[in-house]
Design an enzyme around this catalytic site. Structure first.
Site, PDB file in Angstrom:
ATOM      1  N   LEU A  23      10.823 -20.245  -4.729  1.00  0.00           N
ATOM      2  CA  LEU A  23       9.864 -19.357  -4.045  1.00  0.00           C
ATOM      3  C   LEU A  23       8.514 -19.456  -4.742  1.00  0.00           C
ATOM      4  O   LEU A  23       8.432 -19.327  -5.966  1.00  0.00           O
ATOM      5  CB  LEU A  23      10.354 -17.901  -4.115  1.00  0.00           C
ATOM      6  CG  LEU A  23       9.373 -16.839  -3.607  1.00  0.00           C
ATOM      7  CD1 LEU A  23       9.244 -16.895  -2.085  1.00  0.00           C
ATOM      8  CD2 LEU A  23       9.808 -15.434  -4.029  1.00  0.00           C
TER       9      LEU A  23
ATOM     10  N   ILE B  79      -6.607  -4.518   7.552  1.00  0.00           N
ATOM     11  CA  ILE B  79      -6.451  -5.672   6.663  1.00  0.00           C
ATOM     12  C   ILE B  79      -7.048  -5.424   5.286  1.00  0.00           C
ATOM     13  O   ILE B  79      -6.625  -6.008   4.294  1.00  0.00           O
ATOM     14  CB  ILE B  79      -7.085  -6.925   7.329  1.00  0.00           C
ATOM     15  CG1 ILE B  79      -6.234  -7.353   8.542  1.00  0.00           C
ATOM     16  CG2 ILE B  79      -7.218  -8.094   6.373  1.00  0.00           C
ATOM     17  CD1 ILE B  79      -4.796  -7.707   8.201  1.00  0.00           C
TER      18      ILE B  79
ATOM     19  N   HIS C 242       2.160   3.139  -8.986  1.00  0.00           N
ATOM     20  CA  HIS C 242       1.935   1.710  -9.238  1.00  0.00           C
ATOM     21  C   HIS C 242       3.098   1.125 -10.051  1.00  0.00           C
ATOM     22  O   HIS C 242       3.550   0.015  -9.814  1.00  0.00           O
ATOM     23  CB  HIS C 242       0.620   1.494  -9.981  1.00  0.00           C
ATOM     24  CG  HIS C 242      -0.580   1.982  -9.225  1.00  0.00           C
ATOM     25  ND1 HIS C 242      -0.753   1.750  -7.887  1.00  0.00           N
ATOM     26  CD2 HIS C 242      -1.674   2.705  -9.624  1.00  0.00           C
ATOM     27  CE1 HIS C 242      -1.901   2.296  -7.483  1.00  0.00           C
ATOM     28  NE2 HIS C 242      -2.466   2.891  -8.517  1.00  0.00           N
TER      29      HIS C 242
ATOM     30  N   ASP D 298       0.824  -1.217   0.000  1.00  0.00           N
ATOM     31  CA  ASP D 298       0.000   0.000   0.000  1.00  0.00           C
ATOM     32  C   ASP D 298       0.858   1.266   0.000  1.00  0.00           C
ATOM     33  O   ASP D 298       1.971   1.274   0.534  1.00  0.00           O
ATOM     34  CB  ASP D 298      -0.916  -0.020   1.231  1.00  0.00           C
ATOM     35  CG  ASP D 298      -2.043   0.997   1.117  1.00  0.00           C
ATOM     36  OD1 ASP D 298      -2.400   1.366  -0.022  1.00  0.00           O
ATOM     37  OD2 ASP D 298      -2.565   1.417   2.162  1.00  0.00           O
TER      38      ASP D 298
ATOM     39  N   TRP E 219       2.800   7.985  -2.689  1.00  0.00           N
ATOM     40  CA  TRP E 219       4.190   8.108  -3.112  1.00  0.00           C
ATOM     41  C   TRP E 219       4.272   9.000  -4.366  1.00  0.00           C
ATOM     42  O   TRP E 219       5.120   9.897  -4.458  1.00  0.00           O
ATOM     43  CB  TRP E 219       4.751   6.713  -3.402  1.00  0.00           C
ATOM     44  CG  TRP E 219       6.200   6.665  -3.778  1.00  0.00           C
ATOM     45  CD1 TRP E 219       7.258   6.484  -2.951  1.00  0.00           C
ATOM     46  CD2 TRP E 219       6.749   6.788  -5.107  1.00  0.00           C
ATOM     47  NE1 TRP E 219       8.436   6.489  -3.657  1.00  0.00           N
ATOM     48  CE2 TRP E 219       8.155   6.665  -4.983  1.00  0.00           C
ATOM     49  CE3 TRP E 219       6.199   6.976  -6.376  1.00  0.00           C
ATOM     50  CZ2 TRP E 219       9.007   6.728  -6.088  1.00  0.00           C
ATOM     51  CZ3 TRP E 219       7.057   7.048  -7.471  1.00  0.00           C
ATOM     52  CH2 TRP E 219       8.436   6.928  -7.312  1.00  0.00           C
TER      53      TRP E 219
ATOM     54  N   GLU F 141     -12.364  -4.724  -3.863  1.00  0.00           N
ATOM     55  CA  GLU F 141     -12.947  -3.380  -3.682  1.00  0.00           C
ATOM     56  C   GLU F 141     -12.232  -2.321  -4.531  1.00  0.00           C
ATOM     57  O   GLU F 141     -12.729  -1.202  -4.674  1.00  0.00           O
ATOM     58  CB  GLU F 141     -12.885  -2.954  -2.205  1.00  0.00           C
ATOM     59  CG  GLU F 141     -13.853  -3.706  -1.305  1.00  0.00           C
ATOM     60  CD  GLU F 141     -13.435  -5.135  -1.013  1.00  0.00           C
ATOM     61  OE1 GLU F 141     -12.214  -5.402  -0.984  1.00  0.00           O
ATOM     62  OE2 GLU F 141     -14.318  -5.994  -0.834  1.00  0.00           O
TER      63      GLU F 141
ATOM     64  N   SER G 251      -7.501  -5.508  -4.864  1.00  0.00           N
ATOM     65  CA  SER G 251      -8.558  -6.086  -4.030  1.00  0.00           C
ATOM     66  C   SER G 251      -9.889  -6.079  -4.778  1.00  0.00           C
ATOM     67  O   SER G 251     -10.073  -5.336  -5.751  1.00  0.00           O
ATOM     68  CB  SER G 251      -8.691  -5.304  -2.722  1.00  0.00           C
ATOM     69  OG  SER G 251      -9.381  -4.085  -2.942  1.00  0.00           O
TER      70      SER G 251
ATOM     71  N   ARG H 119     -12.332   2.278  -7.684  1.00  0.00           N
ATOM     72  CA  ARG H 119     -11.485   3.445  -8.008  1.00  0.00           C
ATOM     73  C   ARG H 119     -11.905   4.065  -9.341  1.00  0.00           C
ATOM     74  O   ARG H 119     -12.597   3.418 -10.126  1.00  0.00           O
ATOM     75  CB  ARG H 119     -10.021   2.984  -8.077  1.00  0.00           C
ATOM     76  CG  ARG H 119      -9.557   2.506  -6.714  1.00  0.00           C
ATOM     77  CD  ARG H 119      -8.085   2.239  -6.677  1.00  0.00           C
ATOM     78  NE  ARG H 119      -7.707   1.933  -5.308  1.00  0.00           N
ATOM     79  CZ  ARG H 119      -6.504   2.077  -4.799  1.00  0.00           C
ATOM     80  NH1 ARG H 119      -5.520   2.515  -5.570  1.00  0.00           N
ATOM     81  NH2 ARG H 119      -6.261   1.783  -3.550  1.00  0.00           N
TER      82      ARG H 119
HETATM   83  C1  IPE Z   1      -5.408  -2.638  -0.011  1.00  0.00           C
HETATM   84  O1  IPE Z   1      -5.107  -1.302  -0.150  1.00  0.00           O
HETATM   85  C2  IPE Z   1      -5.394  -3.325  -1.339  1.00  0.00           C
HETATM   86  C3  IPE Z   1      -4.086  -3.481  -1.985  1.00  0.00           C
HETATM   87  C4  IPE Z   1      -2.945  -3.091  -1.512  1.00  0.00           C
HETATM   88  C5  IPE Z   1      -4.110  -4.146  -3.243  1.00  0.00           C
HETATM   89  P1  IPE Z   1      -6.236  -0.190  -0.307  1.00  0.00           P
HETATM   90  O2  IPE Z   1      -5.527   1.083  -0.528  1.00  0.00           O
HETATM   91  O3  IPE Z   1      -7.220  -0.603  -1.344  1.00  0.00           O
HETATM   92  O4  IPE Z   1      -6.950  -0.239   1.120  1.00  0.00           O
HETATM   93  P2  IPE Z   1      -7.825   0.864   1.882  1.00  0.00           P
HETATM   94  O5  IPE Z   1      -8.847   1.362   0.889  1.00  0.00           O
HETATM   95  O6  IPE Z   1      -6.890   1.963   2.306  1.00  0.00           O
HETATM   96  O7  IPE Z   1      -8.400   0.159   3.049  1.00  0.00           O
HETATM   97  C1  IPE Z   2      -1.718   0.219  -3.317  1.00  0.00           C
HETATM   98  O1  IPE Z   2      -1.444   1.587  -3.339  1.00  0.00           O
HETATM   99  C2  IPE Z   2      -1.933  -0.342  -4.705  1.00  0.00           C
HETATM  100  C3  IPE Z   2      -3.294  -0.772  -4.999  1.00  0.00           C
HETATM  101  C4  IPE Z   2      -4.289  -0.762  -4.145  1.00  0.00           C
HETATM  102  C5  IPE Z   2      -3.547  -1.263  -6.325  1.00  0.00           C
HETATM  103  P1  IPE Z   2      -2.619   2.649  -3.324  1.00  0.00           P
HETATM  104  O2  IPE Z   2      -3.010   2.948  -4.745  1.00  0.00           O
HETATM  105  O3  IPE Z   2      -3.730   2.210  -2.454  1.00  0.00           O
HETATM  106  O4  IPE Z   2      -1.888   3.904  -2.714  1.00  0.00           O
HETATM  107  P2  IPE Z   2      -2.470   4.924  -1.644  1.00  0.00           P
HETATM  108  O5  IPE Z   2      -2.898   4.118  -0.457  1.00  0.00           O
HETATM  109  O6  IPE Z   2      -3.620   5.612  -2.289  1.00  0.00           O
HETATM  110  O7  IPE Z   2      -1.334   5.843  -1.346  1.00  0.00           O
HETATM  111 MG    MG Z   3      -4.081   2.449  -0.478  1.00  0.00          MG
END
Ligand code: IPE
Ligand code: IPE
Ligand code: MG
Length: 246
Positions: free
Chosen positions: A130, A187, A36, A19, A24, A66, A64, A70
């Site tokens: 691995l 989580i 990403h 995450d 970043w 969810e 995820s 986005r």
């Molecule tokens: C969790 O991160 C999913 C992945 C890292 C793939 P999210 O950024 O989607 O989680 P929330 O929305 O902050 O809980």
């Molecule tokens: C995790 O980074 C990658 C995915 C969930 C695909 P985020 O895109 O959630 O990055 P933040 O949490 O918005 O910084």
């Molecule tokens: Mg995130």
């Protein structure tokens, strides 16, 4: 890491919520998708770290169930990145002895991506250094429901053991250590059942900044933990041999 260091005894499986990519990038005045992209390099470094430290299983949360919520352009960019990464990285991962596996509901992905996923799994199926499980369109709740459905269809008895046999990752040890980067302490519907006794490690490092060295720190932290699994720590000699009070 040049020298091969052995992971602490009992550390066989690391799970990672990767995450912080968006933040970043935003901090660098870049579009979120740039985060990403750099995240792929962080994953490559983490894979090298696991291999160097002799950790046999790594499970990473890449998308995820969810994350479909986005903005459409970010979802599109992520799908394009997955396809690109599969095309570019599979061969090198194979050469490192990595076995790639995908966990999650693949039905939602476009056929070319599904095909690349299958090809990557087939190409690396015999590798043993691995096992890299990439969770894509994965949700811990989905996992439990799909396992329940499979168990119901089999007509077998419902027990913790039989349900566990139908979950993703059933054929490997449960994660010993779960790392979440990006500063959040949740989580987010990653592995639910499988983390019943997993040790958690949260770091403020944003995922694109994570690497082998950061992994080594997480592993060193894990090495200090005492896992009890509901039991008690080993007792001192006198107690263990039953020293009488009277
Ligand atoms: C969790 O991160 C999913 C992945 C890292 C793939 P999210 O950024 O989607 O989680 P929330 O929305 O902050 O809980
Ligand atoms: C995790 O980074 C990658 C995915 C969930 C695909 P985020 O895109 O959630 O990055 P933040 O949490 O918005 O910084
Ligand atoms: Mg995130």
């Amino acid at each position: 890491m040049t020298k091969r260091e052995l992971a602490p005894a009992g550390l066989r499986h690391i799970a990672v919520v990767m995450d912080g990519n968006g933040r970043w990038a935003t901090r660098r005045l870049l579009p979120r998708t740039a985060g990403h992209k750099y995240g792929v390099d962080a994953l490559k470094s983490t894979v090298r770290g696991c291999i160097a430290q002799g950790v046999p299983y790594l499970t990473v949360f890449a998308f995820s169930s969810e994350n479909w919520n986005r903005p459409a352009d970010e979802v599109r960019a992520l799908m394009d990145l997955f396809v690109q990464a599969l095309r570019r990285e599979t061969r090198e991962l194979a050469a490192q002895g990595v076995r790639l596996r995908f966990v999650g509901d693949r039905e939602a992905f476009e056929p070319p991506m599904r095909e690349l996923m299958q090809q990557a799994q087939d190409l690396t199926a015999a590798n043993t250094t691995l096992v890299l499980n990439v969770a894509l369109n994965y949700g811990g709740r989905w996992d439990i429901v799909q396992a329940m459905r499979a168990l119901q269809a089999s007509g077998g008895p419902i027990t913790e053991q039989t349900l566990a046999q139908h979950l993703c990752l059933a054929d490997m040890p449960a994660p010993d250590l779960l790392i979440r980067t990006g500063g959040e302490r949740r989580i987010s519907n990653f592995l639910l059942w499988q983390i019943a006794y997993t040790e958690f490690y949260f770091t403020d490092a944003l995922w694109p900044d994570f690497d082998e060295k950061a992994l080594a720190l997480a592993i060193a932290d894990y090495a200090q933990r005492e896992r009890r699994f509901g039991s008690v720590p080993p007792q001192p000699e006198a107690q263990a041999t039953g020293l009488r009070v009277a």
